[in-house]
Design an enzyme around this catalytic site. Structure first.
Site, PDB file in Angstrom:
ATOM      1  N   TYR A  56       0.781  -1.260  -0.020  1.00 40.45           N
ATOM      2  CA  TYR A  56       0.040   0.081   0.163  1.00 40.45           C
ATOM      3  C   TYR A  56       0.799   1.170  -0.178  1.00 40.45           C
ATOM      4  O   TYR A  56       2.003   1.345   0.362  1.00 40.45           O
ATOM      5  CB  TYR A  56      -0.855   0.092   1.076  1.00 40.45           C
ATOM      6  CG  TYR A  56      -0.186   0.283   2.605  1.00 40.45           C
ATOM      7  CD1 TYR A  56       0.080   1.562   2.948  1.00 40.45           C
ATOM      8  CD2 TYR A  56       0.342  -0.648   3.179  1.00 40.45           C
ATOM      9  CE1 TYR A  56       0.525   1.743   4.056  1.00 40.45           C
ATOM     10  CE2 TYR A  56       1.065  -0.508   4.536  1.00 40.45           C
ATOM     11  CZ  TYR A  56       1.185   0.850   4.701  1.00 40.45           C
ATOM     12  OH  TYR A  56       1.872   1.196   6.070  1.00 40.45           O
ATOM     13  N   PHE A  66       2.127   9.816   4.045  1.00 41.96           N
ATOM     14  CA  PHE A  66       2.525   9.485   5.289  1.00 41.96           C
ATOM     15  C   PHE A  66       3.021   8.135   5.572  1.00 41.96           C
ATOM     16  O   PHE A  66       3.541   8.019   6.624  1.00 41.96           O
ATOM     17  CB  PHE A  66       1.237   9.787   6.175  1.00 41.96           C
ATOM     18  CG  PHE A  66      -0.056   8.811   5.941  1.00 41.96           C
ATOM     19  CD1 PHE A  66       0.185   7.696   6.508  1.00 41.96           C
ATOM     20  CD2 PHE A  66      -0.939   9.441   5.123  1.00 41.96           C
ATOM     21  CE1 PHE A  66      -1.235   6.988   6.607  1.00 41.96           C
ATOM     22  CE2 PHE A  66      -2.118   8.549   4.838  1.00 41.96           C
ATOM     23  CZ  PHE A  66      -2.034   7.445   5.617  1.00 41.96           C
ATOM     24  N   ASP A  67       2.813   7.020   4.795  1.00 40.88           N
ATOM     25  CA  ASP A  67       3.331   5.766   4.980  1.00 40.88           C
ATOM     26  C   ASP A  67       3.148   5.166   3.732  1.00 40.88           C
ATOM     27  O   ASP A  67       2.530   5.058   2.826  1.00 40.88           O
ATOM     28  CB  ASP A  67       2.665   4.923   5.955  1.00 40.88           C
ATOM     29  CG  ASP A  67       3.306   3.794   6.498  1.00 40.88           C
ATOM     30  OD1 ASP A  67       4.745   3.753   6.429  1.00 40.88           O
ATOM     31  OD2 ASP A  67       2.657   2.935   7.038  1.00 40.88           O
ATOM     32  N   ILE A  86      -7.548  -0.543  11.237  1.00 40.74           N
ATOM     33  CA  ILE A  86      -8.240   0.706  11.362  1.00 40.74           C
ATOM     34  C   ILE A  86      -9.575   0.272  10.510  1.00 40.74           C
ATOM     35  O   ILE A  86      -9.397  -0.428   9.668  1.00 40.74           O
ATOM     36  CB  ILE A  86      -8.088   2.200  10.835  1.00 40.74           C
ATOM     37  CG1 ILE A  86      -7.320   2.098   9.254  1.00 40.74           C
ATOM     38  CG2 ILE A  86      -6.794   2.563  11.636  1.00 40.74           C
ATOM     39  CD1 ILE A  86      -7.207   3.369   8.701  1.00 40.74           C
ATOM     40  N   TYR A 112      -8.209   7.596  12.178  1.00 40.18           N
ATOM     41  CA  TYR A 112      -7.847   7.955  13.677  1.00 40.18           C
ATOM     42  C   TYR A 112      -8.648   9.189  14.147  1.00 40.18           C
ATOM     43  O   TYR A 112      -8.070   9.680  15.350  1.00 40.18           O
ATOM     44  CB  TYR A 112      -6.410   8.392  13.160  1.00 40.18           C
ATOM     45  CG  TYR A 112      -5.658   7.111  12.913  1.00 40.18           C
ATOM     46  CD1 TYR A 112      -5.118   6.148  13.840  1.00 40.18           C
ATOM     47  CD2 TYR A 112      -5.082   7.137  11.902  1.00 40.18           C
ATOM     48  CE1 TYR A 112      -4.330   5.152  13.474  1.00 40.18           C
ATOM     49  CE2 TYR A 112      -4.365   5.727  11.305  1.00 40.18           C
ATOM     50  CZ  TYR A 112      -3.839   5.136  12.339  1.00 40.18           C
ATOM     51  OH  TYR A 112      -3.234   3.809  11.915  1.00 40.18           O
ATOM     52  N   PHE A 129      -5.692   5.614   0.244  1.00 40.81           N
ATOM     53  CA  PHE A 129      -4.775   4.464   0.283  1.00 40.81           C
ATOM     54  C   PHE A 129      -4.867   3.775  -1.063  1.00 40.81           C
ATOM     55  O   PHE A 129      -5.953   3.721  -1.766  1.00 40.81           O
ATOM     56  CB  PHE A 129      -5.281   3.291   1.280  1.00 40.81           C
ATOM     57  CG  PHE A 129      -5.191   3.731   2.686  1.00 40.81           C
ATOM     58  CD1 PHE A 129      -3.936   3.872   3.399  1.00 40.81           C
ATOM     59  CD2 PHE A 129      -6.304   4.200   3.428  1.00 40.81           C
ATOM     60  CE1 PHE A 129      -3.765   4.023   4.652  1.00 40.81           C
ATOM     61  CE2 PHE A 129      -5.884   4.674   4.580  1.00 40.81           C
ATOM     62  CZ  PHE A 129      -4.939   4.511   5.396  1.00 40.81           C
TER      63      PHE A 129
END
Length: 568
Positions: A56, A66-67, A86, A112, A129
């Site tokens: 991902y 962010f990731d 999540i 979040y 995502f």
């Protein structure tokens, strides 16, 4: 950031993928899913409780990353739908196929929330995502075996403790290749069911036929599990093997025989010590031809049971009939073993020989004589030194025609016992009556031997069909003429017809012909009596001056002191 938030972020980073921003869809109540690539074949969709592996990228609305699992160089593995991710990701991953790609938009309350993740994800952030599904499995999964092709003939299948040789291509579930025997140029060789393979392959090879192709899908817990294998097989990876079973055997196997064609008449079977001539095709179990006597247009000739050939063939030729066609399957420990032979027979290869036995014999064999017809009242039979006329057909034992007297204008003529024909034929013509017919089987040591002759292969057993047309009584060895009684006392005077004191060739010939005509003596039988008389004259004309003098004329008995027969 609170410790709980850090833990939550850690779970996210293990379980989500990000995508570029898709624009502002406005306030969202649920995850937005864009299935922008769906594979044509979808054998399985991710369900709640399934274990999945995926890559991902995670970004914000403005595209800021962010990731990313790609950045870490490792896929993410986990269980979907059980609260370990999540909520938005849990929902967004369900129903995915392997190799499917999705864009997911996760609203804050499914991500979040108002807390965020300090330093990484601000409060009330919508997350984007881009996800690709790589693997799906469940702890209740079993091995998936699909037969792709199978030979029509399958006399035996793989069992535990068998030694197998197979080719394979190994891929992950998403199609990523990790290994192939083809690239190494050799089969993978191993025992089955003894722990030398991963459990899934041990199970997946059972029941296969030589030449069969299978697809075997192995869940991680039957493969390399949580540890994976090196850099090519990730942890918790399902494996897909496309397998071609080349051959297999068991160390306890003996030679397997299949009788393809056995002649109705089999008077004799080959035993140890026999010399066999046979044609063969030699193949591996997958049908690959490694040798053939037919390609050389020459039989393979050898003794059996004496160690001149591989043990399996030594055993496989025992008991064959002449003309039999037999398949001999030989395990490697009775063939060329682990080392193989040359570049055509791999190590540990099972060999298949399709054999056609042309003939065989034993060095102690006599001529085999079968009387087909014998006239009644047969009182006079042939002996050595007799002159015979006969017809014959000569062939190999497989029926190949070699020679025939019928191809010529007249029968064959020979004086028996004079080494003018092969020993076996001479023996077969003895003790025959005129008009008798026989079949003779002549072994090579009484025929044309190991070298053969023009048109006759080396070490060939010959079959003759002979018919005796006529016979003439012969004379003893060394004689050209014998008297039926005592020779005349004044032999020279009677032979000198014009009384001139010399006997030329014409007088000699006239005298001898008169003796034969009056039944007083006989010439050595021949198709050319004139030549026999000329030879007699030459023997008596010792100085070769064209006439015989009284000093030159001698009976043979006077020369060699033999009193049994007398000859000029």
């Amino acid at each position: 950031m609170a410790a709980g938030s850090r833990c939550l972020l850690f779970l996210l980073l293990l379980g989500v993928l990000g995508a570029p921003a898709l624009g502002d869809p406005g306030p969202l109540e649920d995850v937005v899913i864009d299935r922008y690539y769906i594979p044509k074949i979808c054998l399985r969709e991710a369900q709640m409780g399934d274990f999945i592996r995926y890559h991902y990228n995670g970004t914000f609305k403005d595209g800021k990353k962010f990731d990313s699992s790609y950045d870490r160089g490792a896929t993410v593995a986990g269980v979907v739908g059980v609260g370990r991710l999540i909520t938005g990701m849990d929902r967004g991953l369900q129903g995915m196929c392997v190799n499917e790609r999705r864009h997911l938009i996760v609203p804050p309350h499914l991500g979040y929330g108002s807390i965020g993740v300090a330093g990484l994800i601000p409060p009330d952030a919508t997350l984007y995502f881009d996800v690709v599904m790589l693997d799906i499995w469940n702890k209740n999964d079993k091995l998936q075996i699909t037969t792709l092709s199978k030979p029509e003939r399958c006399n035996r299948t793989v069992e535990n403790s068998d030694f197998v040789r197979y080719h394979y291509n190994g891929t992950l579930l998403d199609g990523t290749p990790f290994d192939s025997s083809y690239s190494k140029g050799s089969t993978y060789d191993t025992y089955v069911g003894t722990g030398w393979l991963i459990k899934g392959m041990d199970q997946g090879l059972l029941g296969m036929c030589a030449g069969e192709k299978r697809s075997i899908i192995i869940p991680p817990f039957l493969a390399y599990g949580e540890k994976g294998y090196g850099t090519v097989i990730p942890p918790q990876a399902s494996l897909v093997f496309s397998v071609l079973l080349v051959d297999f055997h068991n160390p306890k196997d003996g030679v397997f025989l299949e009788h393809l064609e056995v002649p109705e008449s089999c008077k004799r079977r080959a035993v140890t010590g026999d010399f066999v001539r046979y044609h063969y095709n030699g193949t591996l179990m997958d049908g690959t031809l490694f040798d053939s006597s037919y390609s050389r247009n020459q039989t393979y000739n050898t003794y059996i049971g004496k160690g001149y050939i591989i043990p399996g063939m030594d055993q496989g030729l025992q008991g064959v009939c002449m003309g039999e066609q037999r398949r001999v399957v030989i395990p490697p420990h009775l063939a060329y073993g682990e080392n193989g032979a040359g570049d055509k027979i791999p190590g540990s290869a099972v060999l298949i020989f399709d054999v056609h036995v042309i003939d065989f014999h034993n060095p102690a064999d006599p001529v085999e004589i079968e009387t087909v017809f014998r006239p009644e009242g047969c009182n006079v039979t042939t002996r050595n030194r007799d002159f015979v006329r006969y017809h014959y057909n000569c062939s190999l034992l497989d029926g190949t025609r070699l020679f025939s007297s019928h191809d010529y204008e007249k029968p064959q003529e020979v004086t028996l016992g004079t080494n003018k024909v092969i020993e076996g034929l001479n023996s077969g013509l003895l003790n025959m009556c005129a008009g008798e017919r026989r079949v003779l089987i002549v072994p090579p040591h009484l025929g044309h031997g190991e070298s053969g002759a023009r048109g006759v292969p080396g070490s060939a057993v010959l079959r003759f069909e002979v018919e005796l047309i006529s016979m003439e009584e012969g004379v003893p060895e060394g004689y050209l003429f014998i008297w039926h009684g005592e020779p005349p006392a004044s032999l020279y005077e009677q032979m000198d017809l014009n009384k001139d004191g010399g006997i030329p060739a014409d007088e000699f010939s006239t005298f001898i012909k008169t003796q034969v005509a009056e039944g007083k003596g006989r010439l050595m039988p021949s198709s050319d009596p004139e030549k026999v008389i000329a030879d007699m004259f030459r023997n008596q004309d010792r100085n070769q001056d064209g006439k015989i003098t009284p000093d030159e004329l001698k009976l043979k008995s006077d020369e060699d002191q033999e009193k049994i027969h007398e000859e000029l």
